[in-house]
Design a protein around this motif. Structure first.
Motif, PDB file in Angstrom:
ATOM      1  N   TYR A  26       0.972  -1.336   0.094  1.00 28.72           N
ATOM      2  CA  TYR A  26       0.086  -0.033   0.045  1.00 28.72           C
ATOM      3  C   TYR A  26       0.939   1.391  -0.087  1.00 28.72           C
ATOM      4  CZ  TYR A  26      -3.998  -2.917   1.385  1.00 28.72           C
ATOM      5  OH  TYR A  26      -4.902  -4.023   1.531  1.00 28.72           O
ATOM      6  N   PHE A  27       0.377   2.435  -0.476  1.00 24.76           N
ATOM      7  CA  PHE A  27       0.725   3.590  -0.278  1.00 24.76           C
ATOM      8  C   PHE A  27       0.053   4.359   0.840  1.00 24.76           C
ATOM      9  CE2 PHE A  27       0.970   8.493  -0.500  1.00 24.76           C
ATOM     10  CZ  PHE A  27       2.338   8.545  -1.157  1.00 24.76           C
ATOM     11  N   VAL A  28       0.912   4.913   1.659  1.00 28.58           N
ATOM     12  CA  VAL A  28       0.210   5.278   3.187  1.00 28.58           C
ATOM     13  C   VAL A  28       0.310   6.794   3.327  1.00 28.58           C
ATOM     14  CG1 VAL A  28       0.292   4.913   5.568  1.00 28.58           C
ATOM     15  CG2 VAL A  28       0.842   2.998   4.064  1.00 28.58           C
ATOM     16  N   ILE A  29      -0.962   7.445   3.635  1.00 29.87           N
ATOM     17  CA  ILE A  29      -0.805   8.573   4.022  1.00 29.87           C
ATOM     18  C   ILE A  29      -0.928   8.682   5.615  1.00 29.87           C
ATOM     19  CG2 ILE A  29      -1.974  11.008   3.922  1.00 29.87           C
ATOM     20  CD1 ILE A  29      -3.192   9.458   1.231  1.00 29.87           C
ATOM     21  N   GLY A  30       0.174   9.056   6.372  1.00 33.32           N
ATOM     22  CA  GLY A  30       0.350   8.962   7.560  1.00 33.32           C
ATOM     23  C   GLY A  30       0.412  10.306   8.405  1.00 33.32           C
ATOM     24  N   GLY A  37       8.404  11.621  15.087  1.00 31.56           N
ATOM     25  CA  GLY A  37       8.187  10.322  14.714  1.00 31.56           C
ATOM     26  C   GLY A  37       7.577  10.108  13.173  1.00 31.56           C
ATOM     27  N   LEU A  38       6.746  11.201  12.527  1.00 28.42           N
ATOM     28  CA  LEU A  38       6.628  11.090  11.143  1.00 28.42           C
ATOM     29  C   LEU A  38       8.064  11.250  10.362  1.00 28.42           C
ATOM     30  CD1 LEU A  38       3.269  13.123  10.828  1.00 28.42           C
ATOM     31  CD2 LEU A  38       3.378  10.707  10.941  1.00 28.42           C
ATOM     32  N   LYS A  39       8.850  11.965  10.913  1.00 27.68           N
ATOM     33  CA  LYS A  39      10.154  12.412  10.100  1.00 27.68           C
ATOM     34  C   LYS A  39      10.819  11.120  10.108  1.00 27.68           C
ATOM     35  CE  LYS A  39      14.233  15.118   9.847  1.00 27.68           C
ATOM     36  NZ  LYS A  39      14.775  16.639  10.405  1.00 27.68           N
ATOM     37  N   ALA A  40      10.889  10.271  11.067  1.00 24.80           N
ATOM     38  CA  ALA A  40      11.534   9.196  11.193  1.00 24.80           C
ATOM     39  C   ALA A  40      11.101   8.138  10.458  1.00 24.80           C
ATOM     40  CB  ALA A  40      11.747   8.463  12.770  1.00 24.80           C
ATOM     41  N   LEU A  41       9.776   7.997  10.270  1.00 21.05           N
ATOM     42  CA  LEU A  41       9.106   7.020   9.207  1.00 21.05           C
ATOM     43  C   LEU A  41       9.467   7.242   7.725  1.00 21.05           C
ATOM     44  CD1 LEU A  41       5.382   6.521  10.522  1.00 21.05           C
ATOM     45  CD2 LEU A  41       7.073   4.742  10.265  1.00 21.05           C
ATOM     46  N   THR A  42       9.286   8.722   7.519  1.00 24.10           N
ATOM     47  CA  THR A  42       9.674   9.192   6.158  1.00 24.10           C
ATOM     48  C   THR A  42      11.319   8.866   5.826  1.00 24.10           C
ATOM     49  OG1 THR A  42       8.413  11.022   6.259  1.00 24.10           O
ATOM     50  CG2 THR A  42      10.067  11.025   4.484  1.00 24.10           C
ATOM     51  N   VAL A  49       6.234   5.918  -1.068  1.00 25.70           N
ATOM     52  CA  VAL A  49       5.267   4.890  -0.399  1.00 25.70           C
ATOM     53  C   VAL A  49       4.438   5.329   0.637  1.00 25.70           C
ATOM     54  CG1 VAL A  49       6.275   2.786  -1.453  1.00 25.70           C
ATOM     55  CG2 VAL A  49       7.080   3.582   0.819  1.00 25.70           C
ATOM     56  N   LEU A  50       5.086   6.811   1.226  1.00 23.03           N
ATOM     57  CA  LEU A  50       4.731   7.266   2.102  1.00 23.03           C
ATOM     58  C   LEU A  50       4.472   8.952   2.150  1.00 23.03           C
ATOM     59  CD1 LEU A  50       3.782   7.222   5.152  1.00 23.03           C
ATOM     60  CD2 LEU A  50       6.436   7.346   5.791  1.00 23.03           C
ATOM     61  N   ASP A  51       3.392   9.562   2.522  1.00 19.50           N
ATOM     62  CA  ASP A  51       3.081  10.841   2.544  1.00 19.50           C
ATOM     63  C   ASP A  51       2.705  11.293   3.964  1.00 19.50           C
ATOM     64  OD1 ASP A  51       2.433  13.476   2.353  1.00 19.50           O
ATOM     65  OD2 ASP A  51       0.645  13.077   1.258  1.00 19.50           O
ATOM     66  N   THR A  52       3.560  12.030   4.611  1.00 23.10           N
ATOM     67  CA  THR A  52       3.233  12.387   6.033  1.00 23.10           C
ATOM     68  C   THR A  52       2.656  14.073   6.125  1.00 23.10           C
ATOM     69  OG1 THR A  52       5.171  13.013   6.574  1.00 23.10           O
ATOM     70  CG2 THR A  52       4.754  10.580   6.956  1.00 23.10           C
TER      71      THR A  52
END
Length: 241
Positions: A26-30, A37-42, A49-52
């Motif tokens: 999946y592509f996730v919008i978090g 925490g979001l920056k670490a995920l990115t 695959v990720l938009d925060t």
């Protein structure tokens, strides 16, 4: 690539859901108020695959503009995972007025607006879509934190009502965890309450965020295409119901 929105994405169940969803293709919008925490995920997954988006759902204006802002960047989204929540683990007498407003906004009002705004846009496609609300066993059997328990009971009611409101194209279900280890909430649960949850469990392997994330991904999968308006427990068999 199907797209998911995950609120409360930076930690606990939300983070585990982001990770497992990306691994599943999946592509996730978090979104979360925890920018670090979001920056670490990115940093880990990248923007392919990720938009925060940093968002604090204690703010009414943020709640009401969140979905419109997401759809300014994304044309269509397959599923909304309403995971963000507040738990204080204290008596109703200890709540300040601001804390009452905040828990009602994050745990309930955000779900009302995000769900209706998502469904309004996606029902136009007349194709299968999903909403998963994270409830809690506290919404079914009560909580020492009365406001947490009350909001989670309301989430269950909202889930059932919206299964009707958004049919036939948007399935709406709730996942209802019990005692989840390795989360910020776990450390706030009074010891006597943690002991009671553990005593009730008939399966003894501790439930971790990833275990709940596995169920969330199952609920949005085609395998569950005939299921809507249901509360799905993740509780090691505690509180049979």
């Amino acid at each position: 690539m199907q797209k998911l929105i995950v609120t409360g994405a930076a930690n606990g169940i939300g983070r585990a859901t982001v990770e497992k969803a990306i691994e599943a293709g999946y592509f996730v919008i978090g979104t979360d108020k925890d920018a670090a925490g979001l920056k670490a995920l990115t940093h880990r997954y990248g923007d392919d695959v990720l938009d925060t988006q940093v968002a604090d759902f204690t703010d009414d204006a943020v709640i009401k503009r969140f979905i419109p802002e997401i759809y300014a960047r994304h044309q269509s989204i397959y599923a909304l995972i309403n995971n963000a929540g507040i738990y204080h683990g204290k008596s109703i007498y200890a709540y300040s007025d601001d804390e009452v407003d905040d828990i009602l906004n994050v745990n309930l009002k955000a779900l009302v607006y995000l769900s209706k705004d998502f469904a309004e846009r996606e029902m136009r496609h007349e194709a299968s879509r999903c909403i998963v609300n994270i409830a809690s066993v506290a919404g079914e059997v009560g909580s020492c934190d009365a406001l947490y328990g009350a909001t989670k009971a309301a989430v269950i009611g909202l889930t059932k009502a919206n299964a009707w409101n958004f049919a036939p194209f948007v399935r709406v279900n709730a996942v209802s965890p019990a005692l989840i280890h390795d989360t910020a909430i776990y450390d706030r649960i009074p010891t006597y309450r943690r002991d009671e949850y553990a005593r009730q469990e008939i399966l003894k392997q501790p439930i971790l965020p990833g275990g709940v994330a596995d169920i969330i991904l199952l609920v949005i999968s085609d395998a569950m295409r005939h299921i809507t308006g249901r509360v799905i427990p993740v509780d090691n068999g505690a509180y049979p119901r």
